[in-house]
Write a protein that holds these residues in place. Sequence first.
Motif, PDB file in Angstrom:
ATOM      1  N   LEU A  50       0.828  -1.209   0.000  1.00 54.94           N
ATOM      2  CA  LEU A  50       0.000   0.000   0.000  1.00 54.94           C
ATOM      3  C   LEU A  50       0.864   1.261   0.000  1.00 54.94           C
ATOM      4  CD1 LEU A  50      -2.734  -0.929   2.646  1.00 54.94           C
ATOM      5  CD2 LEU A  50      -2.910  -1.104   0.158  1.00 54.94           C
ATOM      6  N   GLY A  51       2.125   1.109   0.391  1.00 55.20           N
ATOM      7  CA  GLY A  51       2.963   2.276   0.604  1.00 55.20           C
ATOM      8  C   GLY A  51       2.606   2.922   1.928  1.00 55.20           C
ATOM      9  N   LYS A  52       2.738   4.237   2.001  1.00 54.17           N
ATOM     10  CA  LYS A  52       2.347   4.943   3.220  1.00 54.17           C
ATOM     11  C   LYS A  52       0.826   5.092   3.247  1.00 54.17           C
ATOM     12  CE  LYS A  52       2.988   9.235   5.809  1.00 54.17           C
ATOM     13  NZ  LYS A  52       1.556   9.271   6.207  1.00 54.17           N
ATOM     14  N   VAL A  53       0.214   4.601   4.320  1.00 54.82           N
ATOM     15  CA  VAL A  53      -1.238   4.752   4.454  1.00 54.82           C
ATOM     16  C   VAL A  53      -1.558   6.230   4.673  1.00 54.82           C
ATOM     17  CG1 VAL A  53      -3.263   4.173   5.839  1.00 54.82           C
ATOM     18  CG2 VAL A  53      -1.564   2.417   5.333  1.00 54.82           C
ATOM     19  N   GLN A  54      -2.514   6.744   3.886  1.00 59.23           N
ATOM     20  CA  GLN A  54      -2.838   8.167   3.922  1.00 59.23           C
ATOM     21  C   GLN A  54      -4.238   8.452   4.472  1.00 59.23           C
ATOM     22  OE1 GLN A  54      -0.338   9.866   3.525  1.00 59.23           O
ATOM     23  NE2 GLN A  54       0.711   9.714   1.568  1.00 59.23           N
ATOM     24  N   PHE A  55      -5.163   7.503   4.320  1.00 56.38           N
ATOM     25  CA  PHE A  55      -6.535   7.771   4.750  1.00 56.38           C
ATOM     26  C   PHE A  55      -7.310   6.462   4.767  1.00 56.38           C
ATOM     27  CE2 PHE A  55     -10.986   9.230   3.732  1.00 56.38           C
ATOM     28  CZ  PHE A  55     -11.195   9.930   4.917  1.00 56.38           C
ATOM     29  N   LEU A  56      -8.283   6.382   5.699  1.00 54.26           N
ATOM     30  CA  LEU A  56      -9.119   5.188   5.815  1.00 54.26           C
ATOM     31  C   LEU A  56     -10.577   5.604   5.948  1.00 54.26           C
ATOM     32  CD1 LEU A  56      -6.507   4.865   8.117  1.00 54.26           C
ATOM     33  CD2 LEU A  56      -7.039   2.510   7.470  1.00 54.26           C
ATOM     34  N   LYS A  57     -11.454   4.808   5.383  1.00 57.43           N
ATOM     35  CA  LYS A  57     -12.879   5.133   5.404  1.00 57.43           C
ATOM     36  C   LYS A  57     -13.688   3.850   5.528  1.00 57.43           C
ATOM     37  CE  LYS A  57     -15.245   6.326   1.623  1.00 57.43           C
ATOM     38  NZ  LYS A  57     -15.789   7.093   0.471  1.00 57.43           N
ATOM     39  N   ALA A  58     -14.811   3.922   6.221  1.00 58.85           N
ATOM     40  CA  ALA A  58     -15.662   2.739   6.358  1.00 58.85           C
ATOM     41  C   ALA A  58     -17.110   3.160   6.552  1.00 58.85           C
ATOM     42  CB  ALA A  58     -15.201   1.879   7.534  1.00 58.85           C
ATOM     43  N   SER A  59     -18.002   2.264   6.199  1.00 60.59           N
ATOM     44  CA  SER A  59     -19.429   2.515   6.414  1.00 60.59           C
ATOM     45  C   SER A  59     -20.125   1.229   6.834  1.00 60.59           C
ATOM     46  CB  SER A  59     -20.089   3.037   5.122  1.00 60.59           C
ATOM     47  OG  SER A  59     -20.203   1.990   4.171  1.00 60.59           O
ATOM     48  N   HIS A  60     -21.281   1.386   7.426  1.00 62.90           N
ATOM     49  CA  HIS A  60     -22.156   0.251   7.740  1.00 62.90           C
ATOM     50  C   HIS A  60     -23.577   0.759   7.587  1.00 62.90           C
ATOM     51  CE1 HIS A  60     -23.554  -2.966  10.901  1.00 62.90           C
ATOM     52  NE2 HIS A  60     -24.023  -3.206   9.685  1.00 62.90           N
ATOM     53  N   GLN A  61     -24.245   0.277   6.551  1.00 64.90           N
ATOM     54  CA  GLN A  61     -25.616   0.705   6.277  1.00 64.90           C
ATOM     55  C   GLN A  61     -26.525  -0.515   6.280  1.00 64.90           C
ATOM     56  OE1 GLN A  61     -23.901   3.070   2.852  1.00 64.90           O
ATOM     57  NE2 GLN A  61     -25.699   4.314   3.303  1.00 64.90           N
ATOM     58  N   GLN A  62     -27.664  -0.370   6.961  1.00 58.49           N
ATOM     59  CA  GLN A  62     -28.540  -1.519   7.182  1.00 58.49           C
ATOM     60  C   GLN A  62     -29.950  -1.032   7.469  1.00 58.49           C
ATOM     61  OE1 GLN A  62     -27.041  -4.001  10.333  1.00 58.49           O
ATOM     62  NE2 GLN A  62     -28.377  -5.698   9.844  1.00 58.49           N
ATOM     63  N   ASP A  63     -30.943  -1.773   7.020  1.00 58.84           N
ATOM     64  CA  ASP A  63     -32.335  -1.455   7.323  1.00 58.84           C
ATOM     65  C   ASP A  63     -32.771  -2.331   8.490  1.00 58.84           C
ATOM     66  OD1 ASP A  63     -35.032  -1.015   7.458  1.00 58.84           O
ATOM     67  OD2 ASP A  63     -35.450  -1.506   5.357  1.00 58.84           O
ATOM     68  N   MET A  64     -32.979  -1.712   9.661  1.00 59.83           N
ATOM     69  CA  MET A  64     -33.267  -2.470  10.877  1.00 59.83           C
ATOM     70  C   MET A  64     -34.760  -2.582  11.189  1.00 59.83           C
ATOM     71  SD  MET A  64     -30.241  -3.349  11.601  1.00 59.83           S
ATOM     72  CE  MET A  64     -30.616  -4.243  13.100  1.00 59.83           C
ATOM     73  N   ASP A  65     -35.629  -2.141  10.289  1.00 58.55           N
ATOM     74  CA  ASP A  65     -37.065  -2.346  10.518  1.00 58.55           C
ATOM     75  C   ASP A  65     -37.349  -3.839  10.637  1.00 58.55           C
ATOM     76  OD1 ASP A  65     -38.068   0.245  10.619  1.00 58.55           O
ATOM     77  OD2 ASP A  65     -38.186   0.410   8.436  1.00 58.55           O
ATOM     78  N   GLY A  66     -38.125  -4.194  11.660  1.00 61.79           N
ATOM     79  CA  GLY A  66     -38.477  -5.588  11.862  1.00 61.79           C
ATOM     80  C   GLY A  66     -37.541  -6.349  12.781  1.00 61.79           C
ATOM     81  N   TRP A  67     -36.451  -5.714  13.211  1.00 59.16           N
ATOM     82  CA  TRP A  67     -35.533  -6.361  14.145  1.00 59.16           C
ATOM     83  C   TRP A  67     -36.084  -6.229  15.577  1.00 59.16           C
ATOM     84  CZ3 TRP A  67     -30.255  -8.308  13.515  1.00 59.16           C
ATOM     85  CH2 TRP A  67     -29.939  -8.591  12.183  1.00 59.16           C
ATOM     86  N   PRO A  68     -35.438  -6.884  16.573  1.00 63.06           N
ATOM     87  CA  PRO A  68     -35.985  -6.892  17.940  1.00 63.06           C
ATOM     88  C   PRO A  68     -36.215  -5.514  18.535  1.00 63.06           C
ATOM     89  CG  PRO A  68     -34.287  -8.563  17.722  1.00 63.06           C
ATOM     90  CD  PRO A  68     -34.266  -7.762  16.443  1.00 63.06           C
TER      91      PRO A  68
END
Length: 376
Positions: A144-162
């Motif tokens: 990767l060389g020198k790490v410059q930036f990191l990004k992440a997401s978590h998208q989810q539809d929780m309708d109907g869950w407990p």
Amino acid sequence: MRKDKINIAIIGLGFGAEFIPIYQKHPHANMYAICQRTQSKLDEIGDAFGIENRYTSYDELLKDPEVDAVHINTPIPDHATQSIKALKAGKHVACTVPMATTVEECEQIVKLTQETGLTYMMMETVVYAREFLYMKELYEKGELGKVQFLKASHQQDMDGWPNYWPGLPPMYYATHCVGPVLGLTRAEAEYVSCFGSGTIREELHKHYNSPYAVETTHIKFRNSDLTGHIYRSLFDVARQYRESFEVYGSKKGVEWPLIEGNPLVVHTAKKPEPEIPQEVECPDYAKLLPEEIQHFTTKGVYDEDEHQHLSFTQGAGHGGSHPHLVHAFLDALVKGEDPYPNAVQSANITCVGIIAHESAQKNGEVMKMPDFTLRQ
């Protein structure tokens, strides 16, 4: 005294049942006991997997001197209480995410591990998913060389869950995107700033007094020039389920696919512009595991999809992470070493989300992470 075979008790048999046969086949585990409040469900699972020791009472299970470690897979509101009880009872703890729902609970768990010498590991799936392991391999090889930036997401539809899910602030369950952002370089968050965006429907506001449809957070890494960016949604946002992680280095960058099932995209610097991106089929990393559990990276523990837990099918099998999680926990116990993430690291990852939501309520105010979440 360290043992070669660890007596494991699994608490919660919805998602938790996915782990039973993995422990049964791991060379350093004895799948000793299961715990479930409903007797019929307890017996159904116990009979299916041939497990003799069965408890409907968690407190009674903790009294059993043969139990070395518990693996907690119960609803989010129970994680901290059950982890704290187990540590006080002298048991090692593996717990599904998040570690807790308050900063105070995280601190209590960290202090108990320090006082008792017991092991705590938050079982964060993404940092053992094949996609993350591929990026980690590139990082460790210097590709990767020198790490410059990191990004992440978590998208989810929780309708109907407990019933504890409706209206949950997105950052309260952010470990699937905080974990990889910090985990690649084994970094610590030092402070965060978060903004809420959009509004979920009115009837969901009252549960947590939170209106936000999306929360986005910037994380400043401790003792580093790096920052990470994460975003999270749970309700009223049109998006296929996605856990994503992206890393950008000076030589290569890697992006999670936009659509589930598509290849990763690897960008290589200094090539002709059309040749910079390349689709790459992510390899599996079963080779890192004991032979007995390698096959669990490519399928759930049940052959028929309708028997698999919703979190597993909606989350695309969690990237084959389950046997890696089991092995990391057991290997740490047998060797007397810390797993990743240990109690302090788990607290740092979890508290990013808790404190980020507080920042959003204060219009993005920069907020520092508590000292107990940082290596001393």
